[in-house]
Design an enzyme around this catalytic site. Structure first.
Site, mmCIF file in Angstrom:
data_model
loop_
_atom_site.group_PDB
_atom_site.id
_atom_site.type_symbol
_atom_site.label_atom_id
_atom_site.label_comp_id
_atom_site.label_asym_id
_atom_site.label_seq_id
_atom_site.Cartn_x
_atom_site.Cartn_y
_atom_site.Cartn_z
ATOM 1 N N GLY A 106 -18.860 -35.133 -4.631
ATOM 2 C CA GLY A 106 -19.017 -33.729 -4.134
ATOM 3 C C GLY A 106 -17.652 -33.932 -3.366
ATOM 4 N N HIS B 140 -9.740 -42.152 -4.360
ATOM 5 C CA HIS B 140 -10.475 -41.960 -5.115
ATOM 6 C C HIS B 140 -10.788 -41.324 -5.859
ATOM 7 C CE1 HIS B 140 -14.781 -42.293 -3.810
ATOM 8 N NE2 HIS B 140 -15.613 -40.804 -3.576
#
Length: 290
Positions: free
Chosen positions: A43, A270
């Site tokens: 996202g 990430h």
């Protein structure tokens, strides 16, 4: 092969299909008869299949029919109002797309939000999923030691909740995503800013956020509660320095999923597919080829 790889641009791989009543945009490359790998992005402001995995596509397309899907509410896919939790809705849309394209089964790579959708695919459509590679996945990770919300989630909320978000807020969010700060270039910020401030993107973010905020659906996106039901082989991958879904979030999934193994990338946040691209590509291709 070099010439073939050179034509794998955004435009040359872009496809649009209506599946299950929803317009879905995706990128496709690789041999038509090869095993299928579906990659589902994370996202965040301006995220899409191409922004997450465009750099990996040429390598995977040598071996696999590879699809990078813009999940509902992201990229150029539709921004519908959701009638269930996000992971279930997105998984249903991906299953419908597979039906439309005549794909019976695929391996899945899911990053963050896309990891949650991939897990929901395995739970709700188990016959459609071969193997799962989850990268700092949402839903199935449960922070045991890191405080919530994590630094990455705080920066995300700050950007999305601001009436007038700024490029500085966007840069702060992106900077938390990566261990290697040289990746957070002015060009990347400008590219993500153009997408993140688009009215359609903002609508999609709002509708996705509303689904996560709906208390009636909260248990449905807490996928760690159902992780023990995942029967597929699972490779959990994590950046050691992940400040969005920290490494301790892997422990419950690793313990609960019957056929799980864990690979940790050092000097990595990430975005393992970008920060440790060569190792990530080798690891994933070997896992799916076994």
């Amino acid at each position: 092969m070099g010439d073939q790889m050179a034509v794998l641009t955004y435009e040359s791989t872009s496809r649009m299909v209506k599946a299950g009543g929803v317009e879905l945009h995706f990128h496709e490359a690789g041999p038509a008869e090869a095993p299928v790998v579906i990659m589902l992005h994370g996202g965040g402001p301006g995220a899409s299949g191409w922004s997450n995995f465009g750099g990996n596509l040429p390598v995977f397309a040598r071996t696999f029919r590879t699809l990078l899907i813009d999940q509902p509410c992201f990229g150029r896919s539709a921004k519908p109002e959701l009638d269930r939790d996000y992971f279930s809705y997105s998984a249903g849309s991906v299953a419908a797309l597979m039906d439309e394209l005549g794909i019976e089964q695929a391996h899945f790579i899911g990053n963050s939000l896309g990891g949650g959708t991939s897990v929901r695919m395995a739970l709700d459509h188990p016959d459609r999923v071969g193997k799962l590679l989850l990268m700092g996945p949402g839903g199935v990770s449960l922070n045991l030691f890191a405080p919530d919300p994590t630094e990455g989630i705080k920066r995300l909320f700050e950007f999305q909740a601001s009436p007038e978000p700024t490029k500085e807020q966007l840069r702060a969010f992106l900077s938390v995503m990566a261990y290697d700060q040289s990746l957070i270039t002015d060009e990347l910020v400008e590219e993500r800013w153009a997408s993140a401030t688009d009215p359609e993107t903002k609508l999609g973010n709002a509708r996705m956020a509303a689904a996560f905020a709906n208390p009636a659906w909260a248990q449905d996106w807490m996928l760690w509660r159902e992780a023990h039901r995942i029967t597929q082989p699972v490779l959990l991958t994590w950046g050691r320095e992940d400040r969005t879904n920290p490494l301790d979030g892997a422990l419950v999934a690793l313990k609960s999923i019957p056929d799980a193994r864990l690979h940790v990338f050092p000097h990595c946040g990430h975005w393992a597919q970008t920060e440790q691209a060569d190792e990530f590509n080798r690891l994933a291709i070997a896992f799916f080829s076994q």
